[in-house]
Write a protein that holds these residues in place. Structure first.
Motif, PDB file in Angstrom:
ATOM      1  N   LYS A  33     -48.822 -16.102  32.921  1.00 21.40           N
ATOM      2  CA  LYS A  33     -47.787 -16.173  31.895  1.00 21.40           C
ATOM      3  C   LYS A  33     -47.763 -14.905  31.062  1.00 21.40           C
ATOM      4  O   LYS A  33     -48.742 -14.153  31.014  1.00 21.40           O
ATOM      5  N   LEU A  34     -46.652 -14.673  30.406  1.00 19.83           N
ATOM      6  CA  LEU A  34     -46.528 -13.533  29.501  1.00 19.83           C
ATOM      7  C   LEU A  34     -47.111 -13.903  28.146  1.00 19.83           C
ATOM      8  O   LEU A  34     -46.725 -14.901  27.541  1.00 19.83           O
ATOM      9  N   ASN A  35     -48.053 -13.101  27.679  1.00 20.51           N
ATOM     10  CA  ASN A  35     -48.616 -13.267  26.337  1.00 20.51           C
ATOM     11  C   ASN A  35     -49.266 -11.948  25.934  1.00 20.51           C
ATOM     12  O   ASN A  35     -49.164 -10.946  26.665  1.00 20.51           O
ATOM     13  N   ALA A  36     -49.941 -11.936  24.803  1.00 13.91           N
ATOM     14  CA  ALA A  36     -50.528 -10.694  24.300  1.00 13.91           C
ATOM     15  C   ALA A  36     -51.587 -10.125  25.235  1.00 13.91           C
ATOM     16  O   ALA A  36     -51.805  -8.910  25.278  1.00 13.91           O
ATOM     17  N   GLN A  37     -52.249 -10.986  26.002  1.00 12.36           N
ATOM     18  CA  GLN A  37     -53.309 -10.531  26.912  1.00 12.36           C
ATOM     19  C   GLN A  37     -52.757  -9.998  28.232  1.00 12.36           C
ATOM     20  O   GLN A  37     -53.417  -9.214  28.909  1.00 12.36           O
ATOM     21  N   THR A  38     -51.549 -10.405  28.609  1.00 11.16           N
ATOM     22  CA  THR A  38     -50.999 -10.027  29.922  1.00 11.16           C
ATOM     23  C   THR A  38     -49.810  -9.083  29.837  1.00 11.16           C
ATOM     24  O   THR A  38     -49.292  -8.662  30.862  1.00 11.16           O
ATOM     25  N   ALA A  50     -38.812 -13.987  31.868  1.00  8.92           N
ATOM     26  CA  ALA A  50     -39.730 -14.958  31.285  1.00  8.92           C
ATOM     27  C   ALA A  50     -39.178 -16.373  31.376  1.00  8.92           C
ATOM     28  O   ALA A  50     -37.989 -16.580  31.603  1.00  8.92           O
ATOM     29  N   PHE A  51     -40.102 -17.345  31.140  1.00  8.37           N
ATOM     30  CA  PHE A  51     -39.720 -18.749  31.259  1.00  8.37           C
ATOM     31  C   PHE A  51     -40.168 -19.501  30.005  1.00  8.37           C
ATOM     32  O   PHE A  51     -40.654 -18.901  29.038  1.00  8.37           O
ATOM     33  N   VAL A  52     -40.045 -20.817  30.011  1.00  7.35           N
ATOM     34  CA  VAL A  52     -40.161 -21.614  28.791  1.00  7.35           C
ATOM     35  C   VAL A  52     -41.542 -21.595  28.154  1.00  7.35           C
ATOM     36  O   VAL A  52     -41.670 -21.771  26.937  1.00  7.35           O
ATOM     37  N   ASN A  53     -42.596 -21.407  28.923  1.00  4.86           N
ATOM     38  CA  ASN A  53     -43.947 -21.465  28.363  1.00  4.86           C
ATOM     39  C   ASN A  53     -44.600 -20.098  28.215  1.00  4.86           C
ATOM     40  O   ASN A  53     -45.813 -20.009  27.965  1.00  4.86           O
ATOM     41  N   ASP A 251     -40.305 -35.699  29.965  1.00  7.82           N
ATOM     42  CA  ASP A 251     -40.383 -34.588  30.915  1.00  7.82           C
ATOM     43  C   ASP A 251     -40.921 -33.347  30.211  1.00  7.82           C
ATOM     44  O   ASP A 251     -41.144 -32.327  30.845  1.00  7.82           O
ATOM     45  N   VAL A 252     -41.133 -33.466  28.908  1.00  7.34           N
ATOM     46  CA  VAL A 252     -41.623 -32.350  28.087  1.00  7.34           C
ATOM     47  C   VAL A 252     -42.646 -32.885  27.092  1.00  7.34           C
ATOM     48  O   VAL A 252     -42.665 -34.072  26.778  1.00  7.34           O
ATOM     49  N   TYR A 253     -43.496 -31.982  26.606  1.00  6.92           N
ATOM     50  CA  TYR A 253     -44.549 -32.352  25.665  1.00  6.92           C
ATOM     51  C   TYR A 253     -44.786 -31.160  24.760  1.00  6.92           C
ATOM     52  O   TYR A 253     -44.786 -30.007  25.227  1.00  6.92           O
ATOM     53  N   GLU A 254     -44.977 -31.396  23.471  1.00 10.83           N
ATOM     54  CA  GLU A 254     -44.978 -30.272  22.528  1.00 10.83           C
ATOM     55  C   GLU A 254     -46.137 -29.304  22.711  1.00 10.83           C
ATOM     56  O   GLU A 254     -46.047 -28.151  22.287  1.00 10.83           O
ATOM     57  N   GLU A 255     -47.210 -29.720  23.363  1.00 10.06           N
ATOM     58  CA  GLU A 255     -48.328 -28.810  23.633  1.00 10.06           C
ATOM     59  C   GLU A 255     -48.462 -28.572  25.138  1.00 10.06           C
ATOM     60  O   GLU A 255     -49.574 -28.427  25.655  1.00 10.06           O
ATOM     61  N   GLU A 256     -47.343 -28.515  25.826  1.00 12.93           N
ATOM     62  CA  GLU A 256     -47.366 -28.471  27.288  1.00 12.93           C
ATOM     63  C   GLU A 256     -47.737 -27.116  27.871  1.00 12.93           C
ATOM     64  O   GLU A 256     -48.096 -27.018  29.041  1.00 12.93           O
ATOM     65  N   TYR A 259     -50.658 -26.650  30.237  1.00 13.29           N
ATOM     66  CA  TYR A 259     -50.852 -27.599  31.323  1.00 13.29           C
ATOM     67  C   TYR A 259     -49.678 -27.699  32.292  1.00 13.29           C
ATOM     68  O   TYR A 259     -49.896 -27.693  33.509  1.00 13.29           O
ATOM     69  N   PHE A 260     -48.475 -27.806  31.782  1.00 12.10           N
ATOM     70  CA  PHE A 260     -47.334 -28.053  32.655  1.00 12.10           C
ATOM     71  C   PHE A 260     -47.097 -26.877  33.605  1.00 12.10           C
ATOM     72  O   PHE A 260     -47.331 -25.731  33.256  1.00 12.10           O
ATOM     73  N   PHE A 261     -46.664 -27.197  34.803  1.00 13.97           N
ATOM     74  CA  PHE A 261     -46.438 -26.275  35.913  1.00 13.97           C
ATOM     75  C   PHE A 261     -47.737 -25.863  36.611  1.00 13.97           C
ATOM     76  O   PHE A 261     -47.712 -25.085  37.559  1.00 13.97           O
ATOM     77  N   GLU A 262     -48.878 -26.370  36.125  1.00 12.22           N
ATOM     78  CA  GLU A 262     -50.170 -25.995  36.712  1.00 12.22           C
ATOM     79  C   GLU A 262     -50.873 -27.226  37.287  1.00 12.22           C
ATOM     80  O   GLU A 262     -50.638 -28.366  36.862  1.00 12.22           O
ATOM     81  N   ASP A 263     -51.769 -27.004  38.243  1.00  8.12           N
ATOM     82  CA  ASP A 263     -52.602 -28.073  38.793  1.00  8.12           C
ATOM     83  C   ASP A 263     -53.888 -28.152  37.974  1.00  8.12           C
ATOM     84  O   ASP A 263     -54.781 -27.313  38.119  1.00  8.12           O
ATOM     85  N   CYS A 264     -53.981 -29.162  37.123  1.00  5.72           N
ATOM     86  CA  CYS A 264     -55.150 -29.334  36.265  1.00  5.72           C
ATOM     87  C   CYS A 264     -56.004 -30.519  36.720  1.00  5.72           C
ATOM     88  O   CYS A 264     -56.832 -31.033  35.950  1.00  5.72           O
ATOM     89  N   SER A 265     -55.805 -30.949  37.963  1.00  9.23           N
ATOM     90  CA  SER A 265     -56.466 -32.164  38.442  1.00  9.23           C
ATOM     91  C   SER A 265     -57.978 -32.026  38.512  1.00  9.23           C
ATOM     92  O   SER A 265     -58.703 -33.027  38.501  1.00  9.23           O
ATOM     93  N   GLY A 266     -58.483 -30.808  38.588  1.00  6.81           N
ATOM     94  CA  GLY A 266     -59.929 -30.606  38.669  1.00  6.81           C
ATOM     95  C   GLY A 266     -60.554 -30.255  37.343  1.00  6.81           C
ATOM     96  O   GLY A 266     -61.734 -29.884  37.290  1.00  6.81           O
ATOM     97  N   GLU A 267     -59.780 -30.375  36.253  1.00  8.11           N
ATOM     98  CA  GLU A 267     -60.263 -29.978  34.940  1.00  8.11           C
ATOM     99  C   GLU A 267     -60.331 -31.180  34.004  1.00  8.11           C
ATOM    100  O   GLU A 267     -59.704 -32.215  34.242  1.00  8.11           O
ATOM    101  N   ILE A 268     -61.087 -31.023  32.930  1.00 13.33           N
ATOM    102  CA  ILE A 268     -61.078 -32.001  31.848  1.00 13.33           C
ATOM    103  C   ILE A 268     -60.059 -31.531  30.821  1.00 13.33           C
ATOM    104  O   ILE A 268     -60.185 -30.435  30.260  1.00 13.33           O
TER     105      ILE A 268
END
Length: 322
Positions: A33-38, A50-53, A251-256, A259-268
């Motif tokens: 994603k685009l952010n200050a680090q990338t 760019a996209f929504v997140n 279909d949306v969440y305020e802290e998404e 997590y959203f658009f990613e596979d987090c199935s192996g994470e807590i």
């Protein structure tokens, strides 16, 4: 040659953009994603896509200008993650309409699924459990649906609801003809189903809060396919615990963003509110997929690339964000 840095690229997007790409645009696809680090990944590019997140705040925009980027091309309709006041000499464009049908149809899919519990029936029959206990729904015919926001998507959703024989009431600051408008409190008080189709602004942030949940029917179903922060998630969990509404489709969440658009199935997941929502039997959560149809992806790619070429080659700001 126009050089474009494409952040948060997913395979289905890359496929769509490659179908519409031409020799005059060179696209650098990046999974992060685009952010200050990338942001340095955009070095040498004229355009950032760019996209929504993605995080496009003042710090990122300042760095983009230093890197020589001239245009921020949002490949979506919403732009609440873009700090317009910090754009400076940068210009920004968006895709105002890609497929209102796609989002409206997904909103109805969430409503139908929650009402008739087809997701639960599917899981049962996979285990040869053919009991109907707990699967009772209600007729949509004759029920009142409240639609918040009557832009393109909201009006498409209204058309679908009318096809089911539902009574429609709506709220919008800019009313359209042929729709029965009421104030927000009346809408939340009288509706059997409520669907949100408005943009996220300072005025609509936490539009659905503790007070609005308190006046809703305890048999109501809430649907949100717009932006997560329209709904106060903590208040939503409280309302569900207190049985102040029957079900919710998100279909949306305020802290998404994490997590959203990613596979987090192996994470807590370290978001307790999200964990609670996912665990509740009357919550149906999809991962910001309402836009995801072949037609919408094609329209997004075509419009985005046209926006870029019009600005870079002709100086025209088609679909400018001001």
């Amino acid at each position: 040659m126009i050089k474009m840095a494409f952040f948060d690229a997913k395979p289905y997007e890359v496929e769509a953009f490659k179908k519409w790409s031409t020799d005059d645009i060179q696209i650098r696809y990046m999974e992060h994603k685009l952010n200050a680090q990338t942001v340095d990944s955009a070095k040498g590019c004229d355009v950032v896509c760019a996209f929504v997140n993605d995080t496009i705040d003042g710090e990122v925009l300042e760095e983009l200008q230093k890197l020589g980027v001239k245009l921020v091309a949002m490949r979506c309709a919403g732009y609440n993650n873009l700090d317009l006041k910090a754009l400076g000499d940068l210009k920004a464009v968006r895709v105002p309409a890609y497929s209102p049908h796609a989002v409206a149809e997904h909103a109805m899919a969430l409503l139908l699924t929650l009402n008739r519990k087809t997701h639960k029936a599917y899981n049962r029959t996979r285990e040869f459990n053919f009991s109907l206990n707990g699967l009772t729904g209600v007729d949509l015919y004759g029920k009142t649906v409240g639609v918040v926001g009557t832009g393109r998507i909201g009006r498409m959703f209204i058309d679908i609801c009318r096809g089911f024989g539902m009574k429609v009431i709506a709220y919008d600051m800019y009313p359209a003809e042929g729709i029965d408008y009421v104030d927000l409190d009346t809408l939340f008080r009288e509706s059997d189903f409520i669907s949100l189709h408005c943009p996220l602004t300072d005025e609509t942030h936490h539009l659905v809060d503790e007070k609005r949940f308190a006046i809703m029917k305890d048999s109501a179903i809430l649907i949100n396919t717009s932006r997560g922060a329209l709904v106060d998630s903590v208040a939503l969990v409280e309302a569900l615990w207190n049985k102040q509404l029957r079900a919710v489709g998100l279909d949306v969440y305020e802290e998404e963003a994490n997590y959203f658009f990613e596979d987090c199935s192996g994470e807590i997941i370290d978001d307790a509110t999200l964990q609670l929502l996912v665990s509740m039997p009357n919550v149906l959560l999809t991962s910001h997929q309402a836009f995801l149809t072949e037609e919408a992806l094609s329209n997004i790619a075509e419009t985005t690339l046209n926006n870029v070429k019009e600005f870079m080659l002709n100086g025209n700001l088609v679909n400018e964000i001001k």
